[in-house]
Structures are given as structure tokens and as C-alpha cells.
Design a protein around this motif. Structure first.
Motif, PDB file in Angstrom:
ATOM      1  N   THR A  94       0.641  -1.127   0.057  1.00  0.00           N
ATOM      2  CA  THR A  94       0.073   0.164  -0.171  1.00  0.00           C
ATOM      3  C   THR A  94       1.608   1.240   0.115  1.00  0.00           C
ATOM      4  O   THR A  94       2.455   0.893   0.224  1.00  0.00           O
ATOM      5  CB  THR A  94      -1.170   0.051   0.889  1.00  0.00           C
ATOM      6  OG1 THR A  94      -1.591   1.055   0.751  1.00  0.00           O
ATOM      7  CG2 THR A  94      -0.286  -0.370   2.404  1.00  0.00           C
ATOM      8  N   GLY A 154       1.135   5.224  -3.813  1.00  0.00           N
ATOM      9  CA  GLY A 154       0.025   4.401  -3.422  1.00  0.00           C
ATOM     10  C   GLY A 154       0.089   4.035  -5.672  1.00  0.00           C
ATOM     11  O   GLY A 154       0.205   2.659  -6.220  1.00  0.00           O
ATOM     12  N   ASP A 188      -4.300   1.143  -2.816  1.00  0.00           N
ATOM     13  CA  ASP A 188      -3.303   1.841  -3.230  1.00  0.00           C
ATOM     14  C   ASP A 188      -4.831   3.932  -2.720  1.00  0.00           C
ATOM     15  O   ASP A 188      -6.322   3.997  -2.872  1.00  0.00           O
ATOM     16  CB  ASP A 188      -4.121   2.512  -4.943  1.00  0.00           C
ATOM     17  CG  ASP A 188      -4.124   3.746  -5.463  1.00  0.00           C
ATOM     18  OD1 ASP A 188      -2.870   4.437  -4.933  1.00  0.00           O
ATOM     19  OD2 ASP A 188      -3.902   4.499  -6.669  1.00  0.00           O
TER      20      ASP A 188
END
Length: 448
Positions: free
Chosen positions: A298, A304, A322
Motif C-alpha cells: 500500500t 500508491g 492504492d
């Protein structure tokens, strides 16, 4: 807290003026009173800094130094001239001295005005959270931002369940452009408290600042700042795509290296020469508790985007999130003046979190650059889009809680920041619980 001390010290300076005008008008008395007030200011601020429960004490270090220097000067002047009476203290000079003192105190307290006493949010998990860190040196890569041929260094910060047995999934976090590894501190702690090991990376020269293995401060690259902040319409689509792919390559190479190095240490039970840390035993202990078969990625913004790019590239990733980033790695080229996108289905469950404004920009974007997000999600084997109302880009980080001033300056909406981060963290936890641990059900709404 900064406002409190500013008001208190301002009142002390005004009190010195009043005493000078009404009671102690001689210069000798003024010098003595000035030294006493300076001493009281230092003692008060020092007492606050020394309180064990006070967080972010560095916000007051500048003010403490300024007050200490003022006390030293006032004390020396008083001791040297204490037996001399040089007539009455002139009112204009006294007033000017007061004004200059207040201005100096105000400047020294700027960090306390800008930053809050924020130290994270309450966590929902059963585990206490601890942290440790290391810098990983990639001897297969020369750092393109350096001119001395030095190898690329990647700081890695571990957040993990303290005194907990067993193995835990690994989550890698990548900060945004000009960001900092602690940008989503509350997210790391929430995950770690619920049984995850989180590794938050610094990307040197992409991060606002970090340190290398020599302890030297490494700041964000000026050319990178220019490229990211310029108007997209000022450059061709080909140039924009070339630049964005270069940004991603730095990030993806960093993340690949860190992941491979962690997996190697997990497999061998030892730290290679790539690891530079003063806490080797703890770092190795944490790595040995990673369930290396369960990995999530993440990141925020550009971070992202790099998480999405890495998730397509590797076969050992199990889930991706993301956080308000444009998935520029899914752009494959420019044909007839239009962007082309990767047509292969995205192989990993991916969750895209956007502000409502940024999602609407996808619909209204004429350039086609931002359409890549929707195209990718629609083409993924498992893909979800979630939007957040009344939020802006920086509301997906802890920055508005840490510094409301900087948050508003860089992009914060009307939403309550604490509620926003608690909601974000619960969504992130739910997604990783489902896809990394196989726990419970997905309870994620399309909009919050």
C-alpha cells in the motif's frame, strides 16, 4: 501549547515594562528584574520539556535555546553592572526591548505553533506496538541522485506486535512525493496492533528528508519537485509519461530490493551486509516472525501508484491498496495523441481509495491521464473503488492531525481529520484481513 507559552512569556515581558515604569525605574533594578524573568521563563519551559508524558518535545527546543541565551546575556550584564546605577531607564528603550523580545519569542515558538502534540490514534487490536529501523544498502544500484557513485540506500522502519508469538503478514508502505515514512503513522500502528508487521519506507530524494548510513541529512531532489509540481499541460504526453515512469522505477526498485532482502533474511535467519542498524537483534527477531507467504502493498499518492506497479510485477503479492494515487504504471504509451493502457487483467486484489473530487476528475479529465485508474479497476480480476466525501489529498495521511497548518496548505478538506483517519484505517485493515488472513467478510462501502 505553543500559544499558551507565547501568551505567558508576552505577559512576563509586559510585566517587566510595567514594573520599570511604576516601581523599579533605575537601570540596575531593571537589569535584575530582567534576569529574574528570563530565569523564570527558562525554568518553566524546561520543566515542560522534561515532563515524561510530553510528546514531540523538539517543537520547543528552539525556544528553549533562545530563552537560555537570553538568560545568559541578562545574567552576565546584571552581574557585571549590579553595583552601578546609571540613572533611569528610558521608556522608549524599554518598550522597544519588550517588542523585540516578544517578536523573538514568537519566532522561536514557530514549530510549536505549526505542529501539534499528536502521537497517533487509539488502536483497535489486542497487541501493543513497537518499532525499529534499519537502512538497507543496495550494492547493485548506484544512486542516480548522487554524484559520488554511492550505492542506493533505503531506510526501512518496522512496526510490529510487541511480545507476541507466531507469524504475521507483511505490509509494505510507500509514502507520497515529498512525503515522509511517518505520513501514515496511525495506519501502521492500527495494522500492527491487529497482528501485522508493517515496513514503512523512505525513498531518499523523493522523501522530504531522511538520513543515510553516515547520519547525513538527505533532502528532496529539486528537479523531482519541479517535475511533480509543474502544470501537466505544459509538457507533452510523451514527456509526462516518461517522467512518471522514471519516478515509479525509483520506487519499485526500492520496494523490490527491500522485499527481496527481507525474504532472504527470513529464509536464512541472518542479516546480510546490506543491513545497517544499531538494533540488529530486534530487526532479525521481527523478520523471523513474518509470514512471508502473505504480503500486502500500500502507499499514498505516488506511493500508491508504486504499490500498484509492484503488485503487477511480482508473483508473491496477495493484496494491494492504492491510497489516492494515479496508477501511472498502467499507462503503456501514447498512440495518435492518446494514452494507451495495459490491457492485461490486474492479477492481485486491488482497492483504490480516492477523494470524491479526485474520482470526479477521472470523469472530467480530457487528457486521459487519470482515466487509467478506472480502466485498471474495471479490468482487474478483483478491484474496488471507494470514495471519501469532503476530503482532500492530504486527509489520507496523518499530516492534518500532526500539523493542521501544513495540512490546510497542502490540501485538507472539511472532514474531521481524526474521524477520516479512523475510517481509512478500518477500511485498510478490513481489506488486508480478508485477503491476507482470510478473516471475516469484506464490509467496505463504496463511499464514506
Amino acid at each position: 501549547m505553543g500559544i499558551f507559552f507565547f501568551i505567558l512569556f508576552t505577559l512576563a515581558e509586559i510585566g517587566l515594562v510595567v514594573l520599570t515604569f511604576t516601581k523599579f525605574r533605575e537601570k540596575a533594578s531593571w537589569r535584575k528584574n530582567r534576569a529574574i524573568i528570563r530565569a523564570a521563563e527558562v525554568v518553566l519551559l524546561l520543566g515542560m520539556v522534561l515532563v515524561p508524558t510530553t510528546n514531540l518535545k523538539w517543537r520547543f527546543f528552539g525556544a528553549l535555546i533562545v530563552l537560555a541565551v537570553r538568560l545568559l546575556i541578562a545574567g552576565i550584564v546584571w552581574l557585571v553592572m549590579r553595583k552601578k546605577s546609571n540613572g533611569l531607564r528610558k521608556k522608549p528603550v524599554t518598550v522597544i526591548s519588550c517588542v523585540l523580545s516578544v517578536v523573538l519569542i514568537a519566532f522561536s515558538l514557530v514549530p510549536a505553533f505549526i505542529f501539534t502534540n499528536y502521537n497517533g490514534l487509539p488502536t483497535t487490536g489486542e497487541y501493543q506496538v513497537n518499532e525499529t529501523s534499519a537502512i538497507l544498502v543496495d550494492e547493485s544500484r548506484v544512486d542516480e541522485f548522487e554524484s559520488d557513485g554511492s550505492f542506493r540506500e533505503v531506510p526501512a522502519h518496522f512496526y510490529y506486535p510487541e511480545n507476541a508469538e507466531g507469524e504475521y503478514p507483511l505490509v509494505i508502505f510507500s509514502h507520497g512525493a515529498f512525503g515522509y515514512y511517518q505520513s501514515n503513522f496511525s495506519t501502521y500502528e492500527e495494522l500492527a496492533s491487529n497482528g501485522y508487521i508493517v515496513v514503512a519506507l523512505d525513498h531518499p530524494h523523493h522523501s522530504f528528508f531522511t538520513k543515510d548510513t553516515d547520519g547525513k541529512m538527505v533532502t528532496v531532489d529539486e528537479e523531482f519537485i519541479y517535475e511533480v509540481t509543474r502544470d501537466d499541460d505544459a509538457v507533452s504526453k510523451e514527456e509526462l509519461m516518461t517522467d512518471s515512469q522514471a519516478w515509479l522505477k525509483v520506487r519499485v526498485d526500492d520496494e523490490n530490493f527491500v522485499l527481496d532482502t527481507i525474504k532472504e533474511a527470513n529464509n536464512s535467519g541472518t542479516l546480510s551486509t546490506a543491513w545497517h542498524t544499531s538494533d540488529a537483534d530486534t530487526v532479525l527477531s521481527v523478520i523471523n516472525r513474518i509470514d512471508i507467504d502473505k504480503i500486502g502493498l500500500t502507499g499514498h499518492s505516488l506511493g500508491g501508484a508504486s504499490a500498484v506497479a509492484l503488485g503487477r510485477e511480482r508473483t508473491d503479492i496477495d493484496a494491494v491498496i492504492d491510497i489516492d494515487g494515479t496508477m501511472m504504471g498502467e499507462i503503456t504509451g501514447v498512440m495518435n495523441g492518446e494514452y494507451t493502457y495495459n490491457s492485461e487483467s490486474y492479477p492481485v486484489p486491488v482497492l483504490a481509495l480516492f477523494t470524491e473530487n479526485n474520482y470526479n476528475m477521472i470523469e472530467s479529465d480530457e487528457s486521459g491521464f487519470y482515466h487509467v485508474n478506472e480502466n485498471m479497476i474495471n479490468n482487474a480480476k478483483v478491484g474496488r473503488i471507494v470514495t471519501f466525501e469532503n476530503a482532500e489529498h492530504m486527509d489520507f495521511t496523518d499530516l492534518p492531525l500532526f500539523s493542521p497548518f501544513l495540512g490546510n496548505m497542502l490540501g485538507s478538506g472539511e472532514r474531521d481529520n481524526e474521524e477520516m483517519m479512523n475510517t481509512l484505517n478500518s477500511v485498510v485493515l478490513n481489506w488486508f484481513d480478508y485477503y491476507l488472513k482470510g478473516n471475516g467478510a469484506l464490509n467496505i462501502q463504496p463511499q464514506y
